[in-house]
Design a protein around this motif. Structure first.
Motif, PDB file in Angstrom:
ATOM      1  N   CYS A  41      62.101  21.549 -11.629  1.00 26.56           N
ATOM      2  CA  CYS A  41      61.021  21.455 -10.634  1.00 26.56           C
ATOM      3  C   CYS A  41      61.495  20.701  -9.396  1.00 26.56           C
ATOM      4  CB  CYS A  41      59.799  20.777 -11.243  1.00 26.56           C
ATOM      5  SG  CYS A  41      58.868  21.883 -12.335  1.00 26.56           S
ATOM      6  N   CYS A  96      60.518  26.132 -14.876  1.00 23.60           N
ATOM      7  CA  CYS A  96      60.235  24.766 -15.351  1.00 23.60           C
ATOM      8  C   CYS A  96      60.749  24.571 -16.783  1.00 23.60           C
ATOM      9  CB  CYS A  96      58.734  24.500 -15.294  1.00 23.60           C
ATOM     10  SG  CYS A  96      58.280  22.875 -15.918  1.00 23.60           S
ATOM     11  N   GLU A  97      61.383  23.411 -17.001  1.00 23.52           N
ATOM     12  CA  GLU A  97      61.932  23.122 -18.335  1.00 23.52           C
ATOM     13  C   GLU A  97      60.906  22.503 -19.268  1.00 23.52           C
ATOM     14  OE1 GLU A  97      65.093  20.681 -17.029  1.00 23.52           O
ATOM     15  OE2 GLU A  97      66.255  22.394 -16.313  1.00 23.52           O
ATOM     16  N   GLU A  98      59.855  22.029 -18.695  1.00 27.70           N
ATOM     17  CA  GLU A  98      58.843  21.349 -19.506  1.00 27.70           C
ATOM     18  C   GLU A  98      57.505  22.073 -19.420  1.00 27.70           C
ATOM     19  OE1 GLU A  98      59.563  18.568 -21.216  1.00 27.70           O
ATOM     20  OE2 GLU A  98      61.601  18.392 -20.423  1.00 27.70           O
ATOM     21  N   CYS A 158      55.625  21.658 -14.446  1.00 29.66           N
ATOM     22  CA  CYS A 158      55.321  20.239 -14.653  1.00 29.66           C
ATOM     23  C   CYS A 158      55.464  19.431 -13.361  1.00 29.66           C
ATOM     24  CB  CYS A 158      56.227  19.666 -15.747  1.00 29.66           C
ATOM     25  SG  CYS A 158      57.924  19.373 -15.196  1.00 29.66           S
ATOM     26  N   GLY A 159      56.366  19.878 -12.477  1.00 30.08           N
ATOM     27  CA  GLY A 159      56.547  19.149 -11.218  1.00 30.08           C
ATOM     28  C   GLY A 159      57.461  17.942 -11.349  1.00 30.08           C
ATOM     29  N   LYS A 160      57.960  17.674 -12.557  1.00 33.11           N
ATOM     30  CA  LYS A 160      58.746  16.443 -12.762  1.00 33.11           C
ATOM     31  C   LYS A 160      60.147  16.687 -13.313  1.00 33.11           C
ATOM     32  CE  LYS A 160      54.544  13.957 -13.847  1.00 33.11           C
ATOM     33  NZ  LYS A 160      53.647  14.093 -14.982  1.00 33.11           N
ATOM     34  N   CYS A 161      60.344  17.804 -13.992  1.00 32.73           N
ATOM     35  CA  CYS A 161      61.652  18.031 -14.626  1.00 32.73           C
ATOM     36  C   CYS A 161      62.708  18.311 -13.549  1.00 32.73           C
ATOM     37  CB  CYS A 161      61.570  19.197 -15.606  1.00 32.73           C
ATOM     38  SG  CYS A 161      61.348  20.793 -14.804  1.00 32.73           S
TER      39      CYS A 161
END
Ligand SMILES: [Zn+2]
Length: 351
Positions: A66, A48-50, A60-63
């Motif tokens: 992910c 994950c990047e965030e 995060c599930g959004k980057c």
């Protein structure tokens, strides 16, 4: 990606210092506890990047990382599993001399081939697409053949920084000791029955407590059985076992009817059910407790009173052995009669 309730503590413990995670982890423990889901969550967290800096946080599930992971296209992630249609080999056709390792596999599970592992070399040594971390997940790791395991060892000897291997195994004692010694083991224990049962109820499983016990405390196994509607068949097997001893032919006939009538109830599953019953008989006899059949304790005690502990243990070992051939019996009827005869003999061994 979500963790199961019963995994939270382990997650927090493992990620207390995420910068110090070892480059090779083995997630080990009985089947049905969600180890693979945990491994995916861990891979997502690493990539994950965030990812939050907070201790024990999740991906995060959004980057973009992910999202790639969920869509199955992450360039810095590899999932190594037995390929579909790859059968474990013809050894089980050869009868009782089947080696335990080949026979204990589930239907349809093959090997992880050596070229699947060798393909990781480029992935590991050529460098990250995104200058970040890379994760290879191998599951079930015990299905690597020896050549594959040796190829993995070579990679594990000098892995570049930022590369993580996550091995998942329910039968980790079958892994090469040299592979084991290069991994940090994270051992999953059975969850406490209260939270496991609560989860099953949330999934809409009825008779959750009973199923959970029959499944040896593994919630995902219990959920799987609920989905297959196996509880009814299971109850019938137990009823037949708990009856006043009949003759083996009659007992075998009951089982044969059951195998025909109950959807999704196979011969290996029947042998496993009988085996667990016999184990509980022996445990009641020796220690006064049981593992799978608390609800049938009175019957267990009544039957165990008539049997000797050593005969029950011998019967249990017999069943372990014949379970190896239960996938391909030469003659199902004879197989069932033989199993019934072994069981009834063990019951009639007196004090
Ligand atoms: Zn993310």
């Amino acid at each position: 990606m979500k963790l199961f309730d019963w995994q939270q503590a382990l997650w927090q413990q493992l990620l207390a210092d995420s910068e110090k995670l070892p480059h090779a982890l083995l997630l080990a423990g009985p089947e049905g506890l969600g180890k693979l889901a945990f491994a995916h969550a861990l891979a997502a967290r690493l990539l994950c990047e965030e990812a939050t800096k907070e201790v024990g946080g999740m991906a995060c599930g959004k980057c973009s990382s992910c999202i790639w992971l969920v869509s199955g296209n992450h360039p810095d992630f590899r999932l190594i599993q037995p390929e579909e249609g790859e059968e474990a080999g013809g050894a089980e056709e050869s009868g009782e001399s089947v080696p335990i390792q080949a026979s204990a596999r589930k239907p349809g599970q093959g090997h992880i081939r050596v070229d699947q592992i060798r393909a990781l070399e480029d992935f590991v040594f050529v460098g990250s697409h995104r200058q970040g971390k890379r994760v290879a997940l191998i599951s079930p790791a015990e299905l690597m053949n020896p050549a594959g395991a040796n190829a993995l060892l070579k990679i594990l000897e000098e892995p570049p920084a930022g590369v993580y291997f996550i091995l998942v195994s329910s039968h980790w004692r079958r892994l090469l000791p040299t592979v084991l010694s290069r991994c940090r083991s994270v051992v999953f224990g059975r969850p406490d029955p209260v939270s496991a049962e609560r989860w099953l109820v949330e999934q809409g499983v009825s008779a959750a407590a009973e199923l959970l016990q029959l499944a040896g405390g593994a919630p995902l196994v219990a959920a799987d059985w609920a989905e297959q509607g196996r509880l009814d068949g299971y109850r019938k097997v137990i009823e037949a076992l708990a009856e006043k001893p009949v003759d083996p032919v009659a007992m075998a006939a009951k089982w044969a009817t059951l195998l025909k009538a109950e959807q999704g109830f196979t011969l290996p599953q029947l042998v496993e059910a009988v085996q667990k019953w016999v184990l509980d008989l022996a445990m009641i006899k020796i220690a006064g407790c049981c593992r799978y059949h608390e609800a049938w304790r009175v019957m267990l005690e009544r039957l165990a009173a008539k049997a000797s502990a050593s005969a029950l243990m011998a019967c249990y070992n017999d069943l372990l052995r014949i379970r190896a051939v239960a996938r391909h019996p030469l003659n199902t009827q004879l197989f069932l009669e033989d199993m019934a005869a072994r069981y009834l003999r063990a019951l009639a061994t007196g004090r």
